[in-house]
Design a protein around this motif. Sequence first.
Motif, PDB file in Angstrom:
ATOM      1  N   ALA A  57      33.125  54.533 -26.708  1.00 34.27           N
ATOM      2  CA  ALA A  57      33.815  55.270 -27.939  1.00 34.27           C
ATOM      3  C   ALA A  57      34.020  53.181 -28.663  1.00 34.27           C
ATOM      4  N   GLY A  58      33.715  52.046 -27.604  1.00 34.91           N
ATOM      5  CA  GLY A  58      34.556  51.084 -27.893  1.00 34.91           C
ATOM      6  C   GLY A  58      33.263  50.282 -28.710  1.00 34.91           C
ATOM      7  N   MET A  59      31.578  51.317 -27.822  1.00 29.36           N
ATOM      8  CA  MET A  59      30.598  50.406 -28.707  1.00 29.36           C
ATOM      9  C   MET A  59      29.871  51.041 -30.307  1.00 29.36           C
ATOM     10  N   SER A  61      32.994  51.797 -31.409  1.00 28.89           N
ATOM     11  CA  SER A  61      33.955  51.108 -32.592  1.00 28.89           C
ATOM     12  C   SER A  61      32.860  50.180 -33.195  1.00 28.89           C
ATOM     13  N   GLU A  62      31.803  49.598 -33.053  1.00 21.23           N
ATOM     14  CA  GLU A  62      31.060  47.746 -33.470  1.00 21.23           C
ATOM     15  C   GLU A  62      30.071  48.109 -33.915  1.00 21.23           C
ATOM     16  N   GLY A  63      29.749  49.592 -34.552  1.00 21.06           N
ATOM     17  CA  GLY A  63      28.543  49.721 -34.937  1.00 21.06           C
ATOM     18  C   GLY A  63      27.462  50.702 -34.104  1.00 21.06           C
ATOM     19  N   TYR A  64      27.663  50.457 -32.686  1.00 22.09           N
ATOM     20  CA  TYR A  64      26.875  51.283 -31.815  1.00 22.09           C
ATOM     21  C   TYR A  64      27.040  52.800 -32.282  1.00 22.09           C
TER      22      TYR A  64
END
Lengths: 294, 271
Positions: A57-59, A61-64
Motif C-alpha cells: 500500500a505504501g508503494m 501510494s507513491e505511484g506503483y
Amino acid sequence: MRNAFIHELMALATQDPSIALIVGDLGYSVIEPFADTFPERFVNAGVAEQNMMGLAAGMASEGYHVFVYSIANFPTFRCAEQIRNDVAYHKLPVTVVSVGGGLAYGGLGYSHHAVQDYALMRTLPNMLIAAPGDPMEVRACMRYLAANPQPSYLRLGKAGEPELHPTVPVVEPGKWLPVHVRPGATRTLLSTGATAERATHWCDEPAFADCSLHSMPLWGMASKPLQAAQLDAWQQVITVEDHLEDAGFGAWLLESLDRVPALRSRLVRKALDARVCGMVGSQATLNRLGGLDL
Amino acid sequence: MTVNSDQLARQIRVLALQMVHRARASHIASALSIADILAVLYGGAMRFSPTEPHAADRDRFILSKGHACVAVYAALAARGVIPLEALDSYGQDLSPLMNHISHKVTGVEFSTGSLGHGLPFGVGKALAAKRRHEDWRTFVQLSDGEMDEGSNWEALMFAAHHKLDNLVAIIDYNKLQSMTTIARTLALEPLADKLRAFGWAVREADGHDHQALSALLCSTPWEPGKPSIVIAHTTKGKGVSFMENKVEWHYRSPNDEQLRLALAELEHDNA
C-alpha cells in the motif's frame, strides 16, 4: 494460470514502469523471470504478510501498481485488515494475487484451502475481484487491471488449466463472458474462477444439452446493478464456484436481485458445502465431495 | 520560514484540547504526549511547505497512533495547511476530521486507527523513494503500546534488511497504554537493545526537549544504511498537570471547567 500470470505480468511491466511485484516468499520457479528482469521493481517480503500488504500500500501510494503474490489464504485472510484499511479504503492500486484458489491445494489441508476468499473480498467497497476461468481470462483480467489500476483481488488456480478461449477476450466488471454459446439455449451455467473448466465438462452431459456456459471473470460490490438485466435473458442461471456457498459468488448474484425478486427463482447455485472443510484429497475429489458434481 | 516550535507546541495543545472538549472525544492525553514531537517536525525538521502540502519532494509523515489525530489536525491548522475554522468540525457528523486520523484531511498522508499499520506503510514509501533514487524522508510516529503489534516487528526487520536509511520512526514512550502501564501489560524493555538487535540506529531523547529532538530529527540517517528510530521518553498528558500520567485521560473528555483549567495552565507556562 500461474504461467499466464507471470508471462502477462512481464509483458505489462515492460510497457508500464509502475508495475511492481511483491511476493511473500512464495513463487519458486514461477516469479524468477520478473525478479531477474526488473530487480528494481521486485521485492520478496519474506514470510510476513501484514508488513507485505502494508508496504505494498505504501508503494502504491507513491505511484506503483503493486501485484502481491502468495498462496491461498496467506495474502488474504492473514492480512485482511491491511487489505481493508490500507489498500481498499485508500483506493490504492494493489492487486492481491492468490495462487491455489478453491481446493487447488486439496492435499495440503484446510490451511491451504481458499474457499472463503470471495466472501472476504466482496464485502470491501472499492475492491474488484478478478477470478479468471482459464489462462486467456488471466491475461484479459490483468490487461484490464493494468489499464484500470485499483484495489483488486486476482484469484488464480494452479497450473495446467486448458484454454477455453481461442484468443484473449475483452472483459469488463460485471459482464458475463460467453464461453460456450448454444443457439436456442434457455439456460446457462455462470462460472467464476477456475470452475469454468469443470463447467465445460457438464455442458457435454445430456442433462445440460440445452445449456450455454458463461464466465464472470471480473465482479465486485460495484457491479451488482448490472446483473438483473443479464440474468433476465435466461430462464435459468446456474452459478458455479469452488467457494463455500455462504457469502460466495452465487450468494452475491442472489443479493443483486433484491430489487427484482421475480428473477430470484431463476437462479440455482452450485457451490461447495461446508462439509468439505477439513477434508484432504485431490482437487477433483474434494470438489466432488463438496457438491460440485452433476 | 522559521517557526517557533515552543509556540507551535503550545498552539497544538490548545487547539487539541478545544477540539476534544467540543466533540466530547477521547485520547487527549495521547495527543498532548506527542505535541512537542509534532511541533519540531512541522516546525522545521521535516521538509514541508504549508502552501504545497503535496509537493513531490516533501517529507512524508505517518501517524500510526491514529487516535492522537487532534495533535496533527492542530499542527496542520497552526501551520496554515487547513483553516483554523476547519477544526470546529472535528468529530461532527460527516466531517473529514474523524476521531482517528483521516487522509481526507489535506496534509494527512494516511488513515490509521487500527494499530500496527503505519510502519509497514511507511516502509513501502521509504522503499519507493529508495528504488526511485528520491531524497525525501518518511517519518512514522508510533506509540509504545502499539509495539505489541507483530506487524511492527515485521516492518522493523524488513526496513533494516533493505537498508532504508530514509525512514525515521519515533516511539512515543510515555509508558502507559490503554488499560495500565506498559510494564504491567506486555513489557517492552529492553526496548533500545531490541531495536538495535533488529538493525536500526537507535537514539533516546526527552520527547519534550525541542532542541534534542530537532538535533536528532534533522540529522538522519545517523548511521548510513540503517533506518533511524527515536525512543522519545514522554509524559502522557504533558502540559496539563491533572492529565499527566493518568490512564483515565486516555478516555475522558474535559468538561468546561477542566478545559478552563487546562488552558490556564498552558497560558501560565507561556507567560
